[in-house]
Structures are given as structure tokens and as C-alpha cells.
Design an enzyme around this catalytic site. Structure first.
Site, PDB file in Angstrom:
ATOM      1  N   HIS A   1      40.646  31.576  45.934  1.00  0.00           N
ATOM      2  CA  HIS A   1      40.387  30.832  44.702  1.00  0.00           C
ATOM      3  C   HIS A   1      40.637  31.704  43.486  1.00  0.00           C
ATOM      4  CE1 HIS A   1      38.398  28.647  41.591  1.00  0.00           C
ATOM      5  NE2 HIS A   1      37.247  29.271  41.679  1.00  0.00           N
TER       6      HIS A   1
ATOM      7  N   CYS B   1      34.177  22.346  40.655  1.00  0.00           N
ATOM      8  CA  CYS B   1      33.035  22.836  39.882  1.00  0.00           C
ATOM      9  C   CYS B   1      33.467  24.067  39.100  1.00  0.00           C
ATOM     10  CB  CYS B   1      31.896  23.203  40.827  1.00  0.00           C
ATOM     11  SG  CYS B   1      32.387  24.432  42.052  1.00  0.00           S
TER      12      CYS B   1
ATOM     13  N   CYS C   1      36.724  27.681  36.168  1.00  0.00           N
ATOM     14  CA  CYS C   1      37.444  27.287  37.376  1.00  0.00           C
ATOM     15  C   CYS C   1      38.064  25.904  37.241  1.00  0.00           C
ATOM     16  CB  CYS C   1      36.516  27.312  38.589  1.00  0.00           C
ATOM     17  SG  CYS C   1      35.641  28.872  38.696  1.00  0.00           S
TER      18      CYS C   1
END
Ligand SMILES: NC(=O)c1ccc[n+]([C@@H]2O[C@H](COP(=O)([O-])OP(=O)(O)OC[C@H]3O[C@@H](n4cnc5c(N)ncnc54)[C@H](O)[C@@H]3O)[C@@H](O)[C@H]2O)c1
Lengths: 449, 430
Positions: free
Chosen positions: B385, B416, B94
Site C-alpha cells: 500500500h 479509509c 490514503c
């Protein structure tokens, strides 16, 4: 471009049938491509002396290497590409007869997509009533010729103000060339002003910065393409929701995309900031964004009424306050608005739309005589498209659509590029003499004629 | 160093993304390459870069098909950029989008390039599906076989169980736990309440919706496939509505994480344009912000010593120290909302004297963050996301927000990532 009718009459059976019945046959129109000559053949030039305007056109044609003849018989193959008749000298209706002598023999020798360009003087500046009558008669003559012509040929009239003889070139070029494919039966008035001829006629907008609203699709996308082809850097504006097609347009023309709603209070400021910041200034503004929300007046609700007036007219007035301000569009710049024949003729179910598009003409009328803008050399004109093949007209019911395609002298709908070419011409510095004009791009539609 | 090789500031010029879609929603049929190309084309149009050759494009995807081995370069070739623009793929789960930004910013700073694009794309709808390990071994043996006999023997080894495909799951390979389960453990450790999580989620939706209404995204987002706003956005979301959802991660009474306060699987792409000051000035492009610094960190989540998504908590003190700053000096802070609890645990850790002393080795806690500076235009809970696309979304939005604040305003980005990692960066308004 081809509607159901066009496909039928151009099919083998249809061709024979249409011939027997004397039905109109739409032909593919001659359209401009970069580097094309003004005309593909000889031009017949005539008119009574002193043919001041004709002489001017003769020089232009000579520079372009076009063969000029005084009679059809002189032309190779007995065919001419265009007839230019200078009737600037007419003093009284009796003088008009010359036109018959000059033009009539040539009409049957005109090539497909041929041109008849009649040159005259402005009736408003006539010294006597008889002269005004004769000058005004040219309009009736030209429009009727337009209706008699076949095979994609057009007839247009250019009226030249006193002292504006030198400002004729850009307009004559436009009308002779394939750029004016769907402009028919129109009167263009050329006034004083200070035209600046381009170094290169294939890039007449070179170095200019233009803004086009509603550029994501349809006519607006075509305008962006044509302005860019003619040398301008184009800022493409459309709603955020249309951003993906807008990006497509901007990337094809090598311009920039600005996603905004033209009805936003700060739309004009954002457009101007973008143009100045990114491209160093602004020369050409094309107010093209527009919507239809059709309903018969009895059923016209508040939101349909208001949104159409707001997008098509209110936003333009608001943006102009900034765009035409002292730090806005540069001196010698050009403003072009997109009206509609509905704004001239009215249309059933389009009270709101016609109101907005007639209002646009009012804007042109007022701004073109604005002393401040005149002093700054800013021209303001409108185009009024007729039936143009776009997603907007694809929504029109079938019968109305077929009628729209056929009820004009060219027997077909126009293409977005036809409107775009007209706008590009009205955006030229070379055309600085033309302001306050509303030029229809309608194939001489019967509506509002 | 010769004067000309002095490092220089890397400017953020702007960004573009396509609206994010819920997995198996509007972009169900779109490939990563389609989305990344669309994001690039929107950027090119916004900044008038058609036909331009940029220094480079660095982007990536977390869920990637083997055919996408050259995803970014292929996207560049399909875009309106000049074909002479080099490109390569980057991947840090990510953190991909932000890591790519840091990477190209460093290249700009080192004068290796004058302009660059960083970004990422991900699709959870078009996830690559692998054949099972057994089938893969058999197929490889078949490929090596030379005789008909060997081929027949290889084929004979195929078992029905081999035909069940391997669908990628959102799990940590070393623990077998999903990210949500990991997060639930951390949330429990920090005793983050359900209400606090739901409030954060509702605020995310409210803020994102307001930003759209204000036109904030008019020059950050380009529609794609008929979508012009994020599909996950619920402008009418509220704490009351969110309170009705059943927990999906964690166990029993203490379970607080729901589909409403966790980010859904999402499809999308984003890109950011960076350059030198000169490059921007030559094109009349206003600079929004500069990349000041960046820091990555990783934690040992495998032994359970630290929570999977807590690495950013460790990256921050290093950044603050380098710049003599306090957390409270940032006018805006963007903490990626993997889960509402991720943000809340991170903030709680920074407020905890014990954590800051024992884990971060600080004498005093980092302290409280003024929540009015946090994710002010919404974040991943509302927008969604698409893993590699989140970094680009945040960098471009934050750069614009800082620009609105005025010269010198600083902002912090915290993201994160799977594998116990975290990426952080500081931007400063131009
Ligand atoms: N098509 C025709 O036959 C015809 C005839 C006469 C006049 N016109 C006029 O020509 C213009 C273009 O028409 P078209 O046929 O290409 O229509 P179109 O609907 O294909 O395109 C119009 C464009 O304007 C954009 N637009 C609408 N509202 C906007 C807003 N508030 N802010 C920014 N952009 C906005 C739309 O998104 C769209 O991209 C319009 O003004 C129309 O009234 C068209």
C-alpha cells in the site's frame, strides 16, 4: 559496433600493421537516414542487349535524379557509387563474359560502401539447360565479387521472373541505398504480384499497421523504430517482464505496447484484437521474438530444447493460424519472420536454436506457395541475421564473438538497424513481387555460405 | 442548461501501475517522481498516447519532499505526454488516488476536460526528513540576520538536540497513536478474531498470486527497476504460517494484529486513464467502466467517538440511498486492506443492527456481504500500500474486473484514510 579487433586495426599503429599484413579493415558502413539520396554519386549501368531490366532501372534512376554513366570515365572524378549490370539476356555461359567487361573496370573505381547489383533471370524458368547454367552462374559471380569488394561495398543478385520486370523497383532501391548496408552476397528473387508504389518514398509504409514481437530491445526495438520511421503505426509486443523497455520502445515510435507472451495459447487473437480495435486493422506482422538456450546436444535438457522450439517456432505457427485467417492480416499484407544463419548453417551448441530457425524457413517455403495467401496478395519472407550486435550476442564467449564479427566480407558485426531496414523493405507494398525469400543480413558471413 | 452542457458519463479506459515494492526494498533509491513518471509512461505506451496533450493529470503523494511541490506536473514533463498537458497535485492521505479519480471524473462529466489521468505515488523508503523545529527556527533566524553579529548570535543558539532530524512517523498528530494502534482499538471493540484476520490476509495473497498467474495484470502493470510483480506478494502464504507471527499492534492477550495481517510500508505508483465516450471512441479505446458516483465521509476519532479507519462505513449508506441500491447489489466490492481488521470491522459494522441504527440512522442493518465478491484479485495486504497509489490500483483493477463480468455490473470501492476519513466510489461496467 567496434569489436576489439576493429579498434585495434583502426588505431594508428594498428592501421599500419594491418596494412602491412594485409589484414581486413572494417569501415563504417553507409546507412540510410531519412531524405538521403539512393546513392551519393553516379551509377554505372551496363549489360548486353536487350537490357530490359537495365532499362527499367535506368528509368528509376532518372526519376531519382541519379547520374547514369556507361563507362567509369564519364563519371565525375572517375568514381562511381554503384554498378548495375543487367545480365538478363544471357543465353549460354559464353555470354557471361560481358559481365567481366562491364563490372571489372568499375570495381576499383567504386566508392566506399559502393554497390554492385547484378540483374538476371530466374534459372528455374530457363528454356534450355545452357541458359539455366548461365543464369545460375550469376550467383557464383556475384557472391565472389562480394568477397573481393572492400571498404563496405556489397554485391547482390536480383533474379527476375518472367512477367515481373515491373516489380523490380523496390528491390533495386533497397539494394542501392544505405538501407541494405549489411546485406551482401544475397540473391533476391522477384516474382509476379501487384506492387503498389508509395506516394512518398521516404514513408513507404504510410498508413500501415504493423505488429512486431520481441520489440522491447535489440533487433525488435530497431524494427519498431524503422517501421515507424517509414510511416507505419507499430504495435510493440513483448513479455510482461520486459514491459518497461517495451513502453520505452512504444513511446519512442508513437505506437502501442502489448505485454504478452507469444507462446500463450491466445497470443494471436490478442494481437489481432488489439490491432483491429486500436488501429483499425493489421497489414504487417514481424515475428521477431526469439531466445537461445545453448548447450551441446549431449547436454541439452528437455526445458532448453522445448522452450527454444516453442518461442522461436511453435508460437509462430499458432499465431499464424489467427493472424493469417480471413479476418486477420489484410489482403496485400506482409509477414516477415526472423530466422538466423544458424538455421541455414547449423551451429555448435545450438541444435535447438538451429532447429527452430530452419523451421522458420520451412514456414516461409510453405506459406509463400499457399494458394489462399497468394490469392490474397500476402507476401511471406524471412530475414536470416548473421552476427548482429545485441544483448543476445553479447552473451557469446569472447573468441566466438570476435570471430563472428570478422568472418564475413564486411569484417564487422551488423547492427540491429540493418536487420530492421531489410524487414521494412520486405514489408513494403511496393515490394509485393518478393515472396518466399530468405534474405540474409550477415555481411556475407562465411558461415553457411 | 444548454444541451451541450449536460453532464456526461466519465469512462475508465484503463490503468497502469508499477509493481509495488516493500519499503527499503527494490525501489529504495527511487523518488516519487521517478515512479510516477514510469507509471505514466507505461500508461502512455499501453494506450498509444505518446506526444498527446491530455485534459489534465491529477495525482499526489502522501509523503512528499518540499522539492516535489509540483510533483505531478514535473512527472508529466518527464513523461512521453505532450508538455502541454496540465497537471496538479492532490492530497487526501490514503484516499489520494481515489479522490483524484473522482476529481477528474467530475471534470470529464462536466465537460471541462475530455481526457484525464488520475493517480498517485508514494515512497516510504525515500521519506522526507525534516530538521527539528529548534534547528529550523535557528536557520530561519540566520536567514533573516543582516549583520555578522546577528548571525553569530543565531548560530550560537544551536543545541546538539536540534540536530536530531524529524523522521515522519505513521502517527496521527492529534492522538500521537500510530494507525496500527488506532486500528487495534477498533479491532478490539468489534472483537475481530486473529484467525479471521489471518484468513483474510492469506486470501489476499492467494488471490493476487492467482491473478498474476492468469495474466490479469498483463495490461495493468508495467515492470520497474527490475521488479515485475509486487514484492510483498507471498504466493505460498497460509493461515498456518501467518498464525506463527507475533502481534505488533495492541496490547496483551487481546492483541491480534501482526505484520502478516497489516499492510507493510510500500513504495509504488499508479495511474488511471479516464475520458469521455467520444474521446475513447476516436482512439479506438474500449471503455472498461464508468464512474457512477462517489462519497467521502469523516469521523471524530480524536475524542474516541469512532475508530480512525471507520469513515467508509458512514459513506456507504449515503451512496446506497442516492442510487436506491443495497450493498448486496454490487457484484464486486473492493475494500482497501489497510489492515485485515479494517475490512472485518467495516463489514461487521454494516452487519450490526445496533451500529446501523444508532450510528448510521438506518432502520435495518446494511447486512452481510457475500465474501466471494470481496477483493477477488487480492488487495493491499498482498500487493502492499504505497499510500497515494492504492486508489489507482483499485480503480483500474476493478474497472477491468467489472468489464469481464459484463455490461451493467456494478462495483464498490472503499478506502479509509488517515485523519479519520474515507473515500468511496461506484463503478459500472461499460
Ligand atoms: N543478435 C543476433 O545476432 C541474431 C542473429 C540471428 C538471429 N537473431 C534473431 O533475432 C531476433 C531478435 O534477437 P535479439 O538479438 O534482438 O534478441 P534479444 O534477446 O535482445 O531480444 C529478443 C526479445 O524477444 C523477447 N521475447 C523472448 N521470448 C518472448 C516471448 N515468449 N514472448 C514475447 N517476447 C519474447 C525478449 O523479451 C526480448 O525483448 C531473435 O529471433 C533472434 O533469434 C539474432
Amino acid at each position: 559496433m567496434a569489436g576489439a579487433y576493429a579498434r585495434l586495426v583502426n588505431s594508428p599503429v594498428g592501421t599500419r600493421l594491418a596494412g602491412q599484413l594485409g589484414l581486413p579493415r572494417p569501415v563504417p558502413l553507409r546507412r540510410y537516414a531519412v531524405g538521403e539520396p539512393l546513392v551519393h554519386g553516379a551509377v554505372l549501368l551496363g549489360g548486353p542487349e536487350p537490357a530490359v531490366l537495365g532499362a527499367r532501372v535506368g528509368e528509376l534512376l532518372a526519376r531519382e535524379g541519379v547520374v547514369v554513366v556507361g563507362e567509369v570515365a564519364e563519371a565525375v572524378g572517375g568514381r562511381v557509387a554503384a554498378v548495375v549490370a543487367d545480365l538478363g539476356a544471357v543465353e549460354r555461359p559464353g555470354d557471361l563474359d560481358v559481365l567481366r567487361a562491364v563490372v571489372a573496370p568499375a570495381l576499383s573505381s567504386l566508392q566506399p560502401s559502393g554497390r554492385v547489383v547484378v540483374l538476371g533471370r530466374s534459372p528455374g524458368q530457363a528454356r534450355e539447360v545452357a541458359q539455366a547454367a548461365a543464369r545460375r552462374a550469376l550467383e557464383g559471380i556475384t557472391r565472389s565479387i562480394g568477397k573481393e569488394l572492400r571498404s563496405g561495398a556489397t554485391a547482390n543478385l536480383v533474379l527476375v521472373d518472367d512477367g515481373a520486370e515491373g516489380n523490380l523497383d523496390a528491390t533495386v532501391r533497397f539494394l542501392l541505398s544505405g538501407r541494405s548496408a549489411y546485406v551482401d552476397g544475397q540473391v533476391v528473387r522477384v516474382g509476379t504480384g501487384t506492387p503498389v508504389q508509395p506516394d512518398d518514398w521516404t514513408r513507404p509504409l504510410s498508413g500501415k499497421v504493423a505488429v512486431v514481437t520481441g520489440a522491447a530491445r535489440g533487433i525488435g526495438a530497431a524494427i519498431a523504430r524503422v517501421l515507424a520511421r517509414d510511416g507505419a503505426t507499430v504495435v510493440c509486443v513483448d513479455l510482461p517482464e520486459a514491459g518497461d523497455s517495451l513502453a520505452g520502445t512504444a513511446n519512442v515510435v508513437g505506437g502501442t505496447a502489448l505485454q504478452l507472451d507469444v507462446t500463450a495459447a491466445d497470443a494471436g487473437r490478442r494481437i489481432l484484437d488489439h490491432a483491429r480495435r486500436r488501429h483499425g486493422g493489421l497489414d504487417i506482422v514481424v515475428h521477431n521474438a526469439g531466445i537461445t538456450r545453448d548447450r551441446l546436444l549431449a547436454n541439452l535438457d528437455d526445458s532448453r530444447w522445448r522452450s527454444v522450439l516453442e518461442v522461436n517456432l511453435g508460437s509462430i505457427l499458432r499465431m499464424n493460424e489467427v493472424l493469417l485467417g480471413d479476418d486477420g492480416i489484410r489482403d496485400g499484407g506482409h509477414l516477415v519472420l526472423v530466422s538466423s544463419i544458424a538455421g541455414i548453417a547449423g551451429n555448435r551448441g545450438q541444435v535447438n536454436y538451429a532447429a527452430s530457425k530452419a523451421g522458420v524457413i520451412g514456414v516461409v517455403d510453405a506459406l509463400s506457395v499457399d494458394e489462399r495467401l497468394r490469392a490474397r496478395g500476402i507476401t511471406v519472407n524471412a530475414v536470416a541475421p548473421g552476427f548482429i550486435e545485441t544483448e543476445m550476442t553479447a552473451k557469446v564467449p569472447f573468441a566466438t564473438r570476435e570471430a563472428g564479427r570478422l568472418l564475413n566480407s564486411l569484417n564487422q558485426g551488423g547492427l540491429p538497424v540493418d536487420v530492421a531496414e531489410t524487414i521494412a523493405w520486405l514489408s513494403q507494398d511496393a515490394n509485393a513481387g518478393v515472396t518466399g525469400n530468405v534474405v540474409r543480413v550477415c555481411g556475407q558471413s562465411l558461415l553457411g555460405a | 442548461m444548454a444541451p451541450s452542457s449536460q453532464p456526461r458519463r466519465a469512462a475508465v479506459i484503463g490503468g497502469n501501475r508499477i509493481p509495488f515494492a516493500r519499503a527499503n526494498g527494490t525501489y529504495a533509491k527511487a523518488f516519487n517522481q521517478d515512479m510516477l513518471t514510469a507509471a505514466l509512461d507505461g500508461l502512455v505506451a499501453r494506450f498509444g498516447l505518446a506526444g498527446e496533450s491530455l485534459g489534465e493529470v491529477a495525482a499526489g503523494a502522501v509523503l512528499k519532499h518540499s522539492r516535489d511541490f509540483n510533483l505531478t506536473r514535473e512527472s508529466v514533463l518527464g513523461s512521453s505526454l505532450a508538455a502541454t498537458t496540465p497537471a496538479y497535485d492532490v492530497q487526501q492521505a490514503c484516499g489520494t488516488g481515489l479522490e483524484a479519480t473522482v476529481l477528474v471524473a467530475n471534470k470529464v462529466a462536466l465537460r471541462q476536460v475530455d481526457s484525464a489521468v488520475a493517480g498517485g505515488a508514494d515512497t516510504a523508503s525515500d521519506a522526507p526528513i525534516a530538521v527539528s523545529e529548534g534547528l529550523r527556527e535557528t536557520l530561519l533566524a540566520l536567514n533573516r540576520a543582516r549583520t555578522a553579529g546577528q548571525r553569530a548570535k543565531a548560530l550560537a543558539r544551536i543545541r546538539p538536540a536540534h540536530l536530531v532530524p524529524d523522521v515522519p512517523r505513521n502517527v496521527e498528530p492529534r492522538t500521537g497513536l500510530s494507525m496500527g494502534e488506532h486500528m487495534a482499538q477498533t479491532a478490539a471493540r468489534w472483537a475481530v478474531s486473529r484467525l479471521a484476520q489471518d484468513e483474510l490476509a492469506a486470501a489476499s495473497h492467494r488471490n493476487l498470486a492467482a491473478a498474476y498467474e492468469r495474466g490479469f495484470f498483463d495490461d495493468l502493470v508495467t515492470p520497474f527497476a527490475g521488479l515485475s510483480r509486487d514484492e510483498n506478494l507471498r504466493p505460498d502464504s497460509s493461515v498456518e504460517k501467518l498464525a506463527r507471527l507475533k502481534p505488533v499492534f495492541g496490547k496483551g492477550e487481546g492483541a491480534t494484529m501482526t505484520a502478516g495481517n497489516s499492510t507493510p510500508l510500500t513504495d509504488g505508483a499508479s495511474v488511471v486513464l479516464l475520458s469521455s465516450d467520444e474521446w475513447a471512441a476516436e482512439r479506438g479505446l474500449p471503455v472498461l467502466a464508468y464512474v457512477v458516483d462517489a462519497q467521502t465521509a469523516a469521523v471524530d476519532y480524536v475524542t474516541g467517538q469512532e475508530g480512525l479507519l471507520m469513515a467508509p462505513a458512514y459513506a456507504l449508506p449515503r451512496l446506497l440511498e442516492r442510487h436506491g441500491m443495497k450493498l448486496q447489489d454490487f457484484e464486486l466490492v473492493e475494500i482497501h486492506e489497510a489492515f485485515a481488521s479494517t475490512v472485518l470491522c467495516t463489514l461487521a459494522a454494516w452487519e450490526s443492527e445496533d451500529f446501523c441504527r444508532t450510528r448510521l440512522g438506518l432502520e435495518a442493518p446494511i447486512g452481510e456481504l457475500d465474501r466471494s465478491r470481496l477483493n477477488v484479485n487480492g488487495s493491499s495486504l498482498a500487493a502492499g500500500h504505497p499510500f497515494a497509489a492504492t486508489g489507482g490500483r483499485i480503480v483500474a483493477s476493478l474497472a477491468k474486473m467489472l468489464h469481464e463480468k459484463g455490461t451493467g455490473a456494478r462495483g464498490l470501492i472503499s478506502i479509509c484514510a488517515a485523519g479519520g476519513q474515507g473515500v468511496m466510489a461506484i463503478l459500472e461496467a461499460a
